[in-house]
Design an enzyme around this catalytic site. Sequence first.
Site, short mmCIF file in Angstrom:
data_model
loop_
_atom_site.label_atom_id
_atom_site.label_comp_id
_atom_site.label_asym_id
_atom_site.label_seq_id
_atom_site.Cartn_x
_atom_site.Cartn_y
_atom_site.Cartn_z
CD GLU A 94 -3.23 0.85 0.37
OE1 GLU A 94 -2.48 1.55 -0.49
OE2 GLU A 94 -4.26 1.13 0.76
CG ASP A 95 -1.05 4.96 -1.43
OD1 ASP A 95 -1.67 4.14 -0.47
OD2 ASP A 95 -1.43 5.62 -1.96
CG ASP A 98 -5.62 8.38 6.74
OD1 ASP A 98 -5.28 8.91 7.91
OD2 ASP A 98 -6.56 9.09 6.29
CE LYS A 126 -2.69 10.54 6.67
NZ LYS A 126 -3.02 11.24 5.52
CG PHE A 147 -4.17 14.80 2.03
CD1 PHE A 147 -4.92 13.70 2.48
CD2 PHE A 147 -3.82 14.91 0.50
CE1 PHE A 147 -5.47 12.77 1.61
CE2 PHE A 147 -4.06 13.86 -0.47
CZ PHE A 147 -5.04 12.98 0.17
NE ARG A 160 -2.67 8.58 -8.90
CZ ARG A 160 -3.46 7.79 -8.00
NH1 ARG A 160 -2.57 7.52 -6.63
NH2 ARG A 160 -4.66 7.96 -7.84
P1 IMP Z 1 -7.50 4.34 4.93
O1 IMP Z 1 -8.67 3.57 4.48
O2 IMP Z 1 -8.14 5.53 5.58
O3 IMP Z 1 -6.47 3.74 5.63
O4 IMP Z 1 -7.12 5.16 3.53
C1 IMP Z 1 -6.07 4.68 2.75
C2 IMP Z 1 -6.17 5.02 1.53
O5 IMP Z 1 -6.62 6.38 1.45
C3 IMP Z 1 -4.76 5.10 0.71
O6 IMP Z 1 -4.56 4.01 -0.03
C4 IMP Z 1 -4.46 6.24 0.20
O7 IMP Z 1 -5.19 6.04 -1.34
C5 IMP Z 1 -5.72 7.29 0.61
N1 IMP Z 1 -4.69 8.30 1.49
C6 IMP Z 1 -4.99 8.23 2.85
N2 IMP Z 1 -4.21 9.57 3.21
C7 IMP Z 1 -3.65 9.93 2.32
C8 IMP Z 1 -2.83 11.07 1.73
O8 IMP Z 1 -2.20 11.68 3.12
N3 IMP Z 1 -2.60 11.28 0.78
C9 IMP Z 1 -2.69 10.71 -0.22
N4 IMP Z 1 -3.75 9.52 -0.39
C10 IMP Z 1 -4.09 9.46 0.92
MG MG Z 2 -4.58 4.28 -2.23
#
Ligand code: IMP
Ligand code: MG
Length: 175
Positions: A94-95, A98, A126, A147, A160
Amino acid sequence: MKTLILSPTEIAARVTALGQQISQDYQGKPLMLVGVLNGAFIFLADLARALTIDVEIDFIRVASYGQSASSSGTIRLAKEVELDLTAKHIILVEDIIDTGSTMAWLIAYFANRPTASVRTCTLIDKKERRQVDITADYAGFTVPDGFLVGYGLDYAEQYRQLTGIYHLEPTAITS
Ligand code: IMP
Ligand code: MG
């Protein structure tokens, strides 16, 4: 306005170290990296080239964020893995983790598949906004809230292509 927080040099050093660690851990095992599109494509490309062991590579896509900077809370599968997962050791790449919702959904999804094992690797952890209790098995960098864009990470599909990772000021975020 955006501020550099991780330079290309810092990222490269960390990705090399992750590749070495994974190569040690999976020596002699059938490994498959499964990148989560779109954000992980650059990280996965560099991580794969930092490995010193054989590896298969595939991608999966889930839809969750849309065009906004905050999670919509709904996740659906948008592109299935296409390679045979049977008896493979999977690392989900994963990138960024969050809230944790996306990774938790993916782990549950892979739990029903005939893999040998499933672990997770995220470039960015994060932790401060975590809502689901998950910890990545491999994490590149832990960063506080904010962000981030660049090195695969987007805001509304922009940024990107940047070679470093930047903090995007809240005034630049419209949702
Ligand atoms: P989560 O489900 O809240 O953990 O979010 C995961 C996805 O949200 C990641 O795969 C990202 O694509 C996107 N995301 C969350 N935070 C960021 C950020 O700071 N920058 C860009 N994409 C984010
Ligand atoms: Mg993503």
